[in-house]
Design a protein around this motif. Structure first.
Motif, short mmCIF file in Angstrom:
data_model
loop_
_atom_site.label_atom_id
_atom_site.label_comp_id
_atom_site.label_asym_id
_atom_site.label_seq_id
_atom_site.Cartn_x
_atom_site.Cartn_y
_atom_site.Cartn_z
N MET A 178 0.89 -1.21 -0.01
CA MET A 178 -0.02 -0.10 0.07
C MET A 178 0.86 1.29 -0.08
N ALA A 182 0.59 4.22 -2.78
CA ALA A 182 0.48 5.63 -2.63
C ALA A 182 1.48 6.42 -3.16
N LEU A 213 -7.41 5.41 -6.25
CA LEU A 213 -7.18 5.10 -5.10
C LEU A 213 -8.26 4.48 -4.04
N ALA A 217 -5.12 4.05 0.75
CA ALA A 217 -4.05 4.63 0.19
C ALA A 217 -4.37 6.18 0.06
#
Length: 347
Positions: A178, A182, A213, A217
């Motif tokens: 994650m 991001a 997203l 995120a």
């Protein structure tokens, strides 16, 4: 604060006044008539010198700290000397080389500003000051480095080449994958934007439901941007180095003045406002003692010069603070040269 115009002083009075001021600035010790009479070139008796010094005292240019002591310049006298009589030297070649060498390195601008304060402090034996330009970093690249299940290292690479790190808290359930997702998303869409612009863009994307997203995120990105934004807002606008230089051999006789000055430096906002007033000047400015009510108790002087960024716009101020008996002729050009060097670095 003004004194009599220089034209109202006789040649003899000017010569004696200059000797008293230059001697006091060099030694910090009041100067007596007998000491002056022994200097070459004046050819005056101690009695004649005392009479002239008395006239200068009545004019508000000299003062006697004790009945039996010699004379020292008043703040009015220092202002007259600095404005009308001082012969400012070029910075010493060794000082110029040191300033240019230390301020020529690559890296974040903050490093150069920290270096400038330390340099001025060491070269002037005062405390070095610099106003940091308020600026918001422009994002070039963003990444997260996994530290633990609860924290990650947010790494921001700025468009100016600066690299800075901040530790951020992770929401429960965050995984390393994650973090990668991001960071990649933020690098792709925030590059070229300031932190504030990136925050606004992300908030708008979430509000419109157009981002690619998931909530976790998006939460990570918001946390990372918030950490950097708070850091930018809280970053001090005034850097001070070398306060210990203010406690010298003469300070023991005037500890209350030194304590007051250190208190003034601790409350940086007032000093910052004073330096900010020097931004409008085209050249170095000198603030002497109680001419500024900030120093009415500590009897301090500030020498400050603006430095410029792209397009010649003033973006900050650099200078020194110390007792009023500064070596103005040496320190003024040193501060000016440092400001010029910083300006070249900012282009």
């Amino acid at each position: 604060m003004t004194g009599p115009p220089l034209d109202f002083l006789s040649d003899r009075a000017r010569d004696i006044f200059r000797v008293v001021v230059e001697s006091y600035l060099g030694t910090g010790v009041p100067v007596g008539s007998r000491t002056i009479s022994r200097l070459p070139g004046l050819n005056l008796s101690p009695a004649s010198i005392r009479n002239v010094m008395q006239d200068l005292e009545e004019a508000g240019l000299l003062a006697a700290p004790h009945t039996s002591a010699g004379r020292m310049p008043t703040e009015t006298g220092l202002r007259l000397f600095v404005d009308a009589m001082m012969q400012a030297d070029e910075p010493h070649d060794d000082d110029k080389r040191a300033i240019e060498r230390e301020l020529s390195g690559e890296g974040p601008i903050e490093n150069a500003l920290n270096t400038a304060t330390a340099l001025l402090s060491g070269l002037s034996a005062c405390a070095g000051l610099v106003m940091v330009p308020r600026r918001e970093a422009v994002v070039k690249q963003f990444s997260f480095a996994w530290l633990s299940g609860t924290q990650a290292l947010a790494v921001l690479v700025g468009a100016d080449g600066s690299v800075e790190n901040r530790v951020v808290d992770l929401p429960p359930g965050t995984t390393p994958s994650m973090l990668i997702e991001a960071a990649n998303f933020l690098s792709a869409h925030a590059s070229g934007r300031t932190l504030g612009e990136a925050q606004q863009w992300l908030a708008q994307q979430i509000a419109d439901g157009e981002h690619a997203l998931d909530a976790a995120a998006a939460n990570l990105i918001a946390r990372g941007l918030a950490a950097w934004s708070r850091d930018s807002e809280d970053r001090p606008v005034l850097l001070v180095r070398g306060q210990a230089n203010l406690i010298d051999a003469h300070a023991t006789a005037d500890l209350e003045r030194v304590r007051q000055l250190l208190d003034e430096l601790e409350g940086k906002s007032e000093i910052a406002r004073l330096l900010d007033s020097a931004r409008a000047g085209a050249a170095t400015r000198i603030f002497i003692g109680s001419e500024n009510k900030l120093f009415s108790l500590s009897g301090s002087s500030v020498i400050a010069a603006p430095y410029r960024g792209p397009g010649g716009r003033v973006i900050g101020v650099v200078g020194v603070i110390g007792p009023t008996r500064l070596n103005y002729a040496r320190v003024v050009p040193m501060v000016d040269f440092t400001a010029q060097t910083l300006s070249r670095l900012m282009q």
